[in-house]
Write an enzyme that holds these catalytic residues in place. Structure first.
Site, mmCIF file in Angstrom:
data_model
loop_
_atom_site.group_PDB
_atom_site.id
_atom_site.type_symbol
_atom_site.label_atom_id
_atom_site.label_comp_id
_atom_site.label_asym_id
_atom_site.label_seq_id
_atom_site.Cartn_x
_atom_site.Cartn_y
_atom_site.Cartn_z
ATOM 1 N N LYS A 120 36.767 33.659 38.422
ATOM 2 C CA LYS A 120 37.982 33.584 39.238
ATOM 3 C C LYS A 120 37.652 33.188 40.682
ATOM 4 O O LYS A 120 38.286 32.313 41.249
ATOM 5 C CB LYS A 120 38.726 34.932 39.230
ATOM 6 C CG LYS A 120 39.109 35.425 37.844
ATOM 7 C CD LYS A 120 39.877 36.741 37.897
ATOM 8 C CE LYS A 120 39.074 37.915 38.405
ATOM 9 N NZ LYS A 120 38.066 38.425 37.455
ATOM 10 N N ARG A 155 45.760 44.077 39.121
ATOM 11 C CA ARG A 155 44.872 44.547 38.060
ATOM 12 C C ARG A 155 45.501 45.652 37.228
ATOM 13 O O ARG A 155 44.877 46.126 36.274
ATOM 14 C CB ARG A 155 43.589 45.105 38.695
ATOM 15 C CG ARG A 155 42.377 44.191 38.630
ATOM 16 C CD ARG A 155 41.251 44.913 39.349
ATOM 17 N NE ARG A 155 39.936 44.471 39.000
ATOM 18 C CZ ARG A 155 39.271 43.524 39.664
ATOM 19 N NH1 ARG A 155 39.835 42.886 40.653
ATOM 20 N NH2 ARG A 155 38.047 43.234 39.310
ATOM 21 N N ARG A 170 23.730 36.986 38.138
ATOM 22 C CA ARG A 170 24.445 36.488 39.327
ATOM 23 C C ARG A 170 23.817 36.928 40.644
ATOM 24 O O ARG A 170 23.377 38.055 40.796
ATOM 25 C CB ARG A 170 25.884 37.018 39.241
ATOM 26 C CG ARG A 170 26.729 36.778 40.476
ATOM 27 C CD ARG A 170 28.190 36.880 40.156
ATOM 28 N NE ARG A 170 28.712 38.237 40.179
ATOM 29 C CZ ARG A 170 30.010 38.515 40.022
ATOM 30 N NH1 ARG A 170 30.879 37.556 39.804
ATOM 31 N NH2 ARG A 170 30.414 39.753 40.058
ATOM 32 N N ARG A 201 22.372 40.618 45.600
ATOM 33 C CA ARG A 201 23.062 40.994 44.360
ATOM 34 C C ARG A 201 24.094 42.055 44.696
ATOM 35 O O ARG A 201 23.869 42.896 45.546
ATOM 36 C CB ARG A 201 22.059 41.541 43.334
ATOM 37 C CG ARG A 201 21.260 40.417 42.670
ATOM 38 C CD ARG A 201 20.375 40.929 41.567
ATOM 39 N NE ARG A 201 21.092 41.672 40.529
ATOM 40 C CZ ARG A 201 21.865 41.103 39.603
ATOM 41 N NH1 ARG A 201 22.059 39.818 39.588
ATOM 42 N NH2 ARG A 201 22.451 41.851 38.694
ATOM 43 N N ARG A 258 33.449 48.232 34.263
ATOM 44 C CA ARG A 258 34.415 47.226 34.728
ATOM 45 C C ARG A 258 35.116 46.555 33.557
ATOM 46 O O ARG A 258 36.319 46.295 33.602
ATOM 47 C CB ARG A 258 33.711 46.184 35.614
ATOM 48 C CG ARG A 258 33.508 46.684 37.030
ATOM 49 C CD ARG A 258 32.296 46.072 37.700
ATOM 50 N NE ARG A 258 32.405 44.668 37.988
ATOM 51 C CZ ARG A 258 31.347 43.868 38.192
ATOM 52 N NH1 ARG A 258 30.119 44.347 38.106
ATOM 53 N NH2 ARG A 258 31.525 42.610 38.477
#
Ligand SMILES: Nc1ncnc2c1ncn2[C@@H]1O[C@H](COP(=O)(O)OP(=O)(O)O)[C@@H](O)[C@H]1O
Length: 214
Positions: A13, A87, A126, A159, A171
């Site tokens: 996103k 959310r 990531r 990170r 999550r």
């Protein structure tokens, strides 16, 4: 034009939102970024939410709705990209009310679909440039060989505190329990468009452009 990018953590996103900002002059409103900023600047609210975020749980609706409400006061000529908000169903209702209060509406909800194995792989690989926020991924977009960010030349790669396997599981669970019902909610309102989020960044961008230019 106001849009929501909807999808699980790691769906891409933020990456797509930044492209839309660059290409269309839209304004990205990422509640995750706002909360991380509050956390790193040590505001009272930031300190309050830090542990919740690091554990991968959702912070209260009241806090994030307040953050969005503040941002909607600004200029919105280019339109907003809501990234990581709403959310929960109460957040979705609040967003509809806030947009109506400002005399505007939601034009599209773009759901980015990515399978769970890919999400876990993406997030555990990531890292982010500490200077400009450019996102790298060992699998698809590795840090350049010269060790410098391709966007700003920075060398401080970080990170996220919540990008570890345990927090990621939480999550994902939060997403399926509290956020995925928004897919049905926006489908019923006639706003939902689904794109495949698994392809290359540019291919996903093209699919999103196809929705927005329709
Ligand atoms: N709309 C929201 N409602 C509640 N909590 C939020 C919201 N947006 C962000 N957060 C908090 O910030 C964290 C990071 O959000 P984000 O950067 O959007 O990450 P990701 O989608 O990659 O998990 C979330 O795990 C949650 O703790």
């Amino acid at each position: 034009m106001n849009i929501i990018l909807l999808g699980p953590p790691g769906a891409g996103k933020g990456t797509q939102a930044r492209k839309l900002v660059a290409e269309r002059g839209m304004v990205q409103l990422s509640t995750g970024d706002m909360l991380r900023e509050a956390k790193s600047s040590g505001t009272a609210m930031g300190n309050k939410v830090a542990a919740i975020m690091d554990a991968g749980q959702l912070v209260t609706d009241e806090i994030v709705i307040g953050l969005i409400e503040e941002k909607l006061e600004g200029d919105h000529a280019g339109g907003f990209i809501f990234d990581g908000f709403p959310r929960t169903l109460p957040q979705a209702d609040a967003l509809g009310d806030l947009l109506a209060k400002h005399g505007t509406t939601l034009d599209a909800v773009v759901e980015m679909q990515v399978d769970d194995d890919a999400l876990v792989a993406r997030i555990t690989a990531r890292s982010t440039c500490g200077d400009c926020g450019e996102v790298y991924n060992d699998l698809t977009k590795p840090i350049p060989d010269d060790g410098k960010c391709s966007n700003c030349g920075g060398t401080d790669f970080q990170r996220r505190a919540d990008d570890n396997e345990e927090s990621l599981r939480t999550r994902l669970m939060e997403y399926y329990k509290k956020t995925s019902p928004l897919i049905g909610y926006y489908y019923a309102k006639g706003d939902l468009h689904t794109v495949d989020g698994l392809g290359e960044i540019d291919a996903v961008a093209k699919a999103i452009a196809g929705v927005l230019d329709r």
